[in-house]
Design a protein around this motif. Structure first.
Motif, PDB file in Angstrom:
ATOM      1  N   GLU A 140     -39.819 -61.946  32.985  1.00 28.54           N
ATOM      2  CA  GLU A 140     -38.465 -62.503  33.046  1.00 28.54           C
ATOM      3  C   GLU A 140     -37.768 -62.091  34.332  1.00 28.54           C
ATOM      4  OE1 GLU A 140     -34.219 -62.276  30.576  1.00 28.54           O
ATOM      5  OE2 GLU A 140     -36.057 -61.476  29.694  1.00 28.54           O
ATOM      6  N   ARG A 141     -37.971 -60.845  34.758  1.00 33.03           N
ATOM      7  CA  ARG A 141     -37.349 -60.395  35.996  1.00 33.03           C
ATOM      8  C   ARG A 141     -37.991 -61.060  37.204  1.00 33.03           C
ATOM      9  NH1 ARG A 141     -35.065 -54.297  35.418  1.00 33.03           N
ATOM     10  NH2 ARG A 141     -34.455 -54.467  33.240  1.00 33.03           N
ATOM     11  N   LYS A 144     -36.435 -64.347  37.522  1.00 33.91           N
ATOM     12  CA  LYS A 144     -35.099 -64.292  38.126  1.00 33.91           C
ATOM     13  C   LYS A 144     -35.190 -64.143  39.635  1.00 33.91           C
ATOM     14  CE  LYS A 144     -32.552 -62.495  34.147  1.00 33.91           C
ATOM     15  NZ  LYS A 144     -31.750 -61.369  33.594  1.00 33.91           N
ATOM     16  N   VAL A 270     -41.482 -53.921  39.716  1.00 33.90           N
ATOM     17  CA  VAL A 270     -40.680 -54.377  38.588  1.00 33.90           C
ATOM     18  C   VAL A 270     -41.076 -53.631  37.320  1.00 33.90           C
ATOM     19  CG1 VAL A 270     -40.138 -56.349  37.105  1.00 33.90           C
ATOM     20  CG2 VAL A 270     -40.208 -56.635  39.583  1.00 33.90           C
ATOM     21  N   VAL A 274     -38.602 -51.344  34.950  1.00 34.50           N
ATOM     22  CA  VAL A 274     -38.458 -51.515  33.503  1.00 34.50           C
ATOM     23  C   VAL A 274     -38.790 -50.215  32.778  1.00 34.50           C
ATOM     24  CG1 VAL A 274     -39.377 -52.727  31.480  1.00 34.50           C
ATOM     25  CG2 VAL A 274     -38.878 -54.005  33.579  1.00 34.50           C
TER      26      VAL A 274
END
Length: 478
Positions: A140-141, A144, A270, A274
């Motif tokens: 999801e990141r 984005k 990433v 997280v």
């Protein structure tokens, strides 16, 4: 110097000091002797001004300085002799009947820090909720990031829709009068991004390139420009272009556009982010549970002045937040209804802060000079190059300011020490479950007001305020 204790009730103390006139006069004479050789006066050679002329010219000022010095030394001597640890700066008052040349009576009132019982840290048991890395959150990141790098294709005569980019000139007015910052050219906005005030982007749906349009909106009640907050406004728009989003890709090109070498490197960064966020939530939850256990196991009187100061900080923040609510009056009324609860929270914070400090001091927890230098260097970065050195000098010269800066790290180190003493069991949870567990707790009640007692001994018993629960601030309202 004569000392008489006039109050000894709980944590309150009061004393009456009598400073003999001869002691004050001795200080004046000593100061005249020191400064006379430096004085210059017409008719006298340098350093030959008679002491009686120095006294005549500067006597009142020297007398006041001598009195202040005598009072200050008297207070410090009292603290040392009585082994007092002030909770806040003592209140010192010179008797109304004092006349220059006579004895000085000084009243001193203070609250002292309590003598804490030996902290009970045996038998601490904590549950550590661990969050596995959510690969869906990683993707999801990445999506984005890709959306942020998307390309835009001219839509020609197509009417704008949600997800399209509109470029426009605009001119805003309130009651027909233009306002500062309300005019601009070539502003590009993606419809549905939520960048603009509510209602603005919705009215861009359907516009086409070349169109002139007027829209009406109302600024939010908590808008940062207070002169516009809650007011209706109109905007005259000139639509320059409408563009549609090109397909965004999660690939090596995306990573290189972000300054990295490959998608693999970007994905690793990433995933690390997280994971770090999950670890932070785990620590926040554990720390709150730790503070709950400490609070439940210790009950002792705390200085009312410290509670009042902590309550004042809480109340000021609540008032600030109330001003930005949709209905400030209702928010303030809710605050007032819960005033007693917030005062109990303030008392809990102070008690926990004193307790953590006692635990840290008893177990040799300290912030090293290297760690302190790092804190100062990091804090100095918020200032411009010309002000950084002045900030460093200020911290080095002001013990209270240094304590403020050191306190969050000191608290974290005490908490880490207690984690090492506790029996910890691990349980896997989702991030949503962990966030829900944190949200279910009263955030205000989990903060602390840490006071580094170890520094009191280096500061003539002075009281040093420290920060609140910095580790949990991101998840709680205080």
């Amino acid at each position: 110097m004569q000392t008489v204790e006039t109050v000894n009730e709980g944590l309150k103390r009061a004393y009456k000091l009598t400073i003999p006139a001869r002691e004050i006069e001795a200080r004046v004479a000593s100061e005249i002797k020191r400064v006379a050789p430096q004085m210059k006066m017409p008719g006298f050679r340098p350093g030959k001004v008679p002491a009686n002329l120095v006294r005549k010219m500067h006597g009142p000022a020297l007398m006041q300085d001598a009195l202040n010095a005598a009072v200050q030394q008297g207070v410090q001597s009292l603290l040392a002799e009585q082994q007092l640890r002030p909770a806040i700066q003592p209140a010192v008052e010179l008797g109304e009947g004092y006349q220059p040349g006579g004895d000085a009576e000084v009243s001193i009132a203070l609250e002292v820090l309590p003598q804490l019982p030996t902290p009970a840290i045996e038998g601490l048991a904590l549950e550590r909720l661990t969050v596995p890395i959510d690969e869906e959150a990683v993707e999801e990141r990445l999506r984005k990031f890709a959306d942020g790098q998307k390309s835009w294709d001219d839509a020609g005569d197509k009417a704008a829709d949600t997800g399209d980019q509109v470029t426009m000139d605009f001119a805003g007015a309130v009651d027909g009068v233009a306002f500062e910052g309300g005019t601009g050219t070539d502003m590009a906005v993606e419809i549905g991004s939520g960048r603009l005030i509510p209602g603005f982007e919705d009215q861009l749906v359907g516009v086409v390139a070349g169109e002139a349009k007027q829209i009406a909106v109302t600024f939010p009640a908590d808008y940062q420009a207070t002169e516009l907050a809650g007011k209706p406004a109109t905007f005259d728009l000139q639509i320059k272009s409408v563009k549609t989003a090109g397909e965004s890709q999660i690939d090596d090109t995306l990573a290189k556009n972000l300054g990295l070498e490959s998608l693999e490197q970007l994905r690793g960064l990433v995933r690390g982010q997280v994971e770090q966020e999950g670890n932070g939530l785990t620590r926040t939850h554990m720390k709150r549970k730790l503070l709950d256990q400490l609070a439940a196991g210790h009950d002792f009187e705390v200085p009312p002045s410290m509670v009042e100061a902590e309550f004042g900080q809480i109340w000021s923040q609540l008032e600030h937040e109330a001003e930005h609510e949709a209905d400030p009056a209702a928010a303030r009324a809710e605050m007032e209804a819960e005033r007693d609860d917030y005062r109990r929270i303030a008392e809990r914070r102070v008690r926990l802060g004193l307790l953590l400090s006692e635990i840290g001091q008893a177990n040799g927890v300290e912030v090293s000079s290297q760690e302190m230098n790092r804190l100062i260097a990091e804090a100095a970065q918020q200032y411009g190059p010309d002000d950084r050195q002045r900030f460093v000098q200020y911290i080095q010269q002001e013990p209270m300011a240094a304590a403020q800066l050191r306190a969050p790290l000191y608290e974290d180190k005490v908490v880490d020490f207690l984690f090492g003493c506790a029996t910890i069991t691990d349980r896997e949870a989702t991030r949503a479950e962990l966030e829900a567990a944190i949200e279910s707790e009263d955030g205000f009640a989990t903060g602390t007001h840490l006071h580094d007692h170890a520094d009191h001994d280096d500061n003539d018993g002075g009281h040093e305020h420290a920060g609140q629960d910095h580790e949990a601030q991101a998840a709680e309202p205080a």
